[in-house]
Design a protein around this motif. Structure first.
Motif, PDB file in Angstrom:
ATOM      1  N   LEU A 163       0.861  -1.329  -0.056  1.00 35.80           N
ATOM      2  CA  LEU A 163      -0.044  -0.102   0.000  1.00 35.80           C
ATOM      3  C   LEU A 163       1.033   1.193   0.064  1.00 35.80           C
ATOM      4  N   GLN A 164       1.459   1.881  -1.118  1.00 38.63           N
ATOM      5  CA  GLN A 164       1.970   3.031  -1.301  1.00 38.63           C
ATOM      6  C   GLN A 164       1.449   4.269  -0.762  1.00 38.63           C
ATOM      7  N   ALA A 165       2.276   4.827  -0.172  1.00 40.71           N
ATOM      8  CA  ALA A 165       1.942   6.106   0.150  1.00 40.71           C
ATOM      9  C   ALA A 165       1.871   7.450  -0.777  1.00 40.71           C
ATOM     10  N   VAL A 166       0.791   7.876  -0.862  1.00 41.37           N
ATOM     11  CA  VAL A 166       0.527   9.220  -1.512  1.00 41.37           C
ATOM     12  C   VAL A 166       0.791  10.464  -0.902  1.00 41.37           C
ATOM     13  N   THR A 170      -1.808   8.861   3.913  1.00 38.71           N
ATOM     14  CA  THR A 170      -2.335   7.774   3.145  1.00 38.71           C
ATOM     15  C   THR A 170      -2.557   6.630   4.044  1.00 38.71           C
ATOM     16  N   ILE A 171      -3.411   5.925   4.166  1.00 38.63           N
ATOM     17  CA  ILE A 171      -3.370   4.574   4.817  1.00 38.63           C
ATOM     18  C   ILE A 171      -2.370   3.641   4.126  1.00 38.63           C
ATOM     19  N   THR A 172      -1.411   3.272   4.712  1.00 40.86           N
ATOM     20  CA  THR A 172      -0.579   2.015   4.225  1.00 40.86           C
ATOM     21  C   THR A 172      -0.521   0.781   5.110  1.00 40.86           C
ATOM     22  N   ASP A 173      -1.245   0.772   6.239  1.00 35.27           N
ATOM     23  CA  ASP A 173      -1.339  -0.357   7.168  1.00 35.27           C
ATOM     24  C   ASP A 173      -2.624  -1.159   6.712  1.00 35.27           C
TER      25      ASP A 173
END
Length: 252
Positions: A163-166, A170-173
């Motif tokens: 889940l890449q951060a924008v 950004t939700i990455t978990d």
């Protein structure tokens, strides 16, 4: 369709050529198209010439290539996206007039949020979204709504990738994202501060067809300190219901 020596079909090569164009890259040379499509120069020039002759691509006075009007014409004929956009526009205009912020319509397309329409005013805040632009499903309010109601195979494909951060928020978990999606389904909306840009908050609701299936997300992008989230949810929910009614009438 006939295959090339590399095993690519003609359709594969055509699609790769068209996919070299983006909202930020609207004009290219034939050589640039070939390089980005991974095609030999002679092959790229030949296919580009054929597409120009057919009107799918156009060549300007400097011999640069852009997407042609013929492609736009064909894409709109009987398009499901066009029907949805036409039904949604009057309700989007009402939301935009009342909130005076970016109002957007997005659909799920190849595991991303594809934006069909965006209405803005001169005073609207920051927003990177463009018509025909895409965003990851986990990284925008529209995407979170679309992912929350997506088929299980789509959800699992998204979770199978990093889940890449924008942005920093950004939700990455994966566990947090699963809880967020459950919350979207329970509440029927999402408020996503800072998921794309720190200064903005996205608010989105699902849009359903006449059978109750979620087919789109309707959203607004608010300045983060506006305090207008509750008003946005109310306006979007009413607009979404209106779009559903309009789609039902168009079936009649």
């Amino acid at each position: 369709m006939a295959n090339s020596p590399s095993g690519d079909s003609t359709i594969d090569r055509l699609v790769r050529i068209l996919e070299t164009f983006s909202t930020d890259r609207t004009v290219q040379t034939a050589a640039e198209i070939g390089r980005r499509a991974g095609l030999p120069s002679s092959t790229a020039h030949r296919i580009v010439d054929d597409l120009v002759e057919a009107g799918v691509l156009e060549r300007d006075e400097h011999h640069r290539i852009r997407l042609g009007m013929r492609l736009w014409e064909l894409a709109l004929r009987g398009s499901r996206a066009l029907r949805l956009r036409q039904a949604a526009l009057p309700f989007m205009e009402r939301v935009q007039a009342r909130l005076r912020e970016h109002t957007q319509l997005a659909v799920l397309e190849q595991d991303e949020a594809l934006f069909l329409e965006r209405l803005s005013s001169p005073t609207s805040g920051a927003n990177i979204t463009r018509v025909a632009g895409r965003l990851p499903l986990h990284a925008s309010s529209s995407g979170l709504v679309l992912l929350a109601y997506a088929d299980a195979d789509v959800v699992e494909r998204v979770f199978a990738q990093p889940l890449q951060a924008v942005s920093a928020e950004t939700i990455t978990d994966a566990a947090v994202l699963r809880r967020t999606l459950a919350d979207v389904r329970r509440r029927g909306h999402v408020v996503a501060p800072g998921s794309i840009e720190r200064v903005s908050t996205g608010v989105a609701v699902p849009v359903r067809d006449e059978r109750g299936r979620v087919i789109a997300a309707l959203s607004v992008v608010l300045p983060r300190d506006s305090g207008a989230e509750a008003a946005a949810i109310e306006e979007l929910t009413a607009a979404s219901a209106g779009i559903t009614r309009a789609l039902s009438r168009r079936r009649d």
